[in-house]
Design an enzyme around this catalytic site. Structure first.
Site, mmCIF file in Angstrom:
data_model
loop_
_atom_site.group_PDB
_atom_site.id
_atom_site.type_symbol
_atom_site.label_atom_id
_atom_site.label_comp_id
_atom_site.label_asym_id
_atom_site.label_seq_id
_atom_site.Cartn_x
_atom_site.Cartn_y
_atom_site.Cartn_z
ATOM 1 N N CYS A 117 0.856 -1.115 0.010
ATOM 2 C CA CYS A 117 -0.167 -0.023 0.040
ATOM 3 C C CYS A 117 0.975 1.312 0.200
ATOM 4 O O CYS A 117 1.708 1.234 -1.026
ATOM 5 C CB CYS A 117 -0.952 0.031 1.222
ATOM 6 S SG CYS A 117 -1.988 1.329 1.528
ATOM 7 N N ASP A 164 -8.338 -3.261 -8.090
ATOM 8 C CA ASP A 164 -7.880 -2.295 -7.313
ATOM 9 C C ASP A 164 -8.530 -0.998 -7.392
ATOM 10 O O ASP A 164 -8.420 -0.393 -8.614
ATOM 11 C CB ASP A 164 -6.374 -1.941 -7.203
ATOM 12 C CG ASP A 164 -5.841 -0.951 -5.938
ATOM 13 O OD1 ASP A 164 -6.641 -0.409 -5.512
ATOM 14 O OD2 ASP A 164 -4.949 -1.402 -5.411
ATOM 15 N N HIS A 192 -7.267 -4.024 -4.121
ATOM 16 C CA HIS A 192 -6.231 -3.545 -3.136
ATOM 17 C C HIS A 192 -6.193 -4.191 -1.671
ATOM 18 O O HIS A 192 -7.059 -4.470 -1.187
ATOM 19 C CB HIS A 192 -6.633 -1.876 -2.810
ATOM 20 C CG HIS A 192 -5.656 -1.289 -2.129
ATOM 21 N ND1 HIS A 192 -4.435 -0.805 -2.875
ATOM 22 C CD2 HIS A 192 -5.231 -0.877 -0.765
ATOM 23 C CE1 HIS A 192 -3.556 -0.164 -2.294
ATOM 24 N NE2 HIS A 192 -3.921 -0.110 -0.774
#
Length: 223
Positions: A117, A164, A192
């Site tokens: 991330c 995502d 994600h």
């Protein structure tokens, strides 16, 4: 397996972190860069897992400059709170703190970096700007497309989820076009955070492909 540590950055700022050491002589070292949720249970588990693979793993608490010892879970309310840390990110400070972690384990041997991330974006930036690395891996880093004109100084591998919501496939294709020197993988159907088994978006099928890929990449370049 691991324990809390203190690190000192080049500007003398002291930050916390977590370090896990293998039971036998280490093969190399890996710096682990957190998501927006701090050096939480999951990031510590990643460090422990890397130690199980034979690496010294160290995760700097890169939010300590804003709030010391911040750790979060993944509920919608917790996500909303965690997002405050990236409203106006201080990339230079986070890279200084990442460099402090690299420097802390240089004596072990070759050093790699892996991030998730926010940490995925930092891992990519570290590959282009920091010293002492031999390999870099980034998972679903949303800012990587902004840094894609910067060439990594070390072998770099990137992982993205096809679904995502925060990283359009167009961004991934831009990275691929600008950086043919970087390994880029897209995981069908993955969202994600697909690697984190504590998140609702966890995708075991994708994670079980991405992690061995990452381990093979580290084994190839950290020697």
């Amino acid at each position: 397996m691991g324990h809390d540590i203190k690190l000192t950055a080049s500007d003398n700022f002291q930050l916390g972190g977590y370090r896990a050491d293998p039971a036998t002589a280490p093969k190399a070292a890996v710096v682990v860069i957190q998501e927006i949720f701090g050096v939480n249970h999951h990031i510590r588990a990643v460090c422990d897992r890397l130690a199980g693979e034979g690496y010294v793993a160290i995760a700097p608490a890169i939010f300590d400059r804003v709030e010391r010892n911040f750790q979060s879970g993944y509920s919608p309310d917790e996500v909303a709170v965690a997002r405050k840390f990236i409203a106006n990110p201080d990339w230079a400070a986070m890279l200084r703190d990442s460099q402090a972690a690299i420097d802390a384990v240089r004596n072990v041997g070759p050093v790699g970096i892996i991030g998730f991330c926010l940490g995925g974006s930092i891992a990519y930036a570290a590959a282009t700007k920091l010293s002492g690395l031999s390999a870099a891996i980034g998972y679903y880093g949303g800012a990587i497309v902004r840094f894609a004109d910067d060439k990594p100084k070390v072998p770099t591998q990137l992982h993205f989820g096809e679904k995502d919501a925060g990283i359009p496939l167009g961004d991934v294709e831009t990275i691929r076009a600008k950086r043919p020197d970087v390994e880029v993988y897209i995981y069908p159907g993955a969202q994600h955070g697909f690697h984190c088994d504590e998140r609702a978006s966890y995708d075991k099928t994708s994670a079980d492909i991405a992690w061995p890929r990452s381990m093979s990449f580290l084994a190839k370049h950290l020697k």
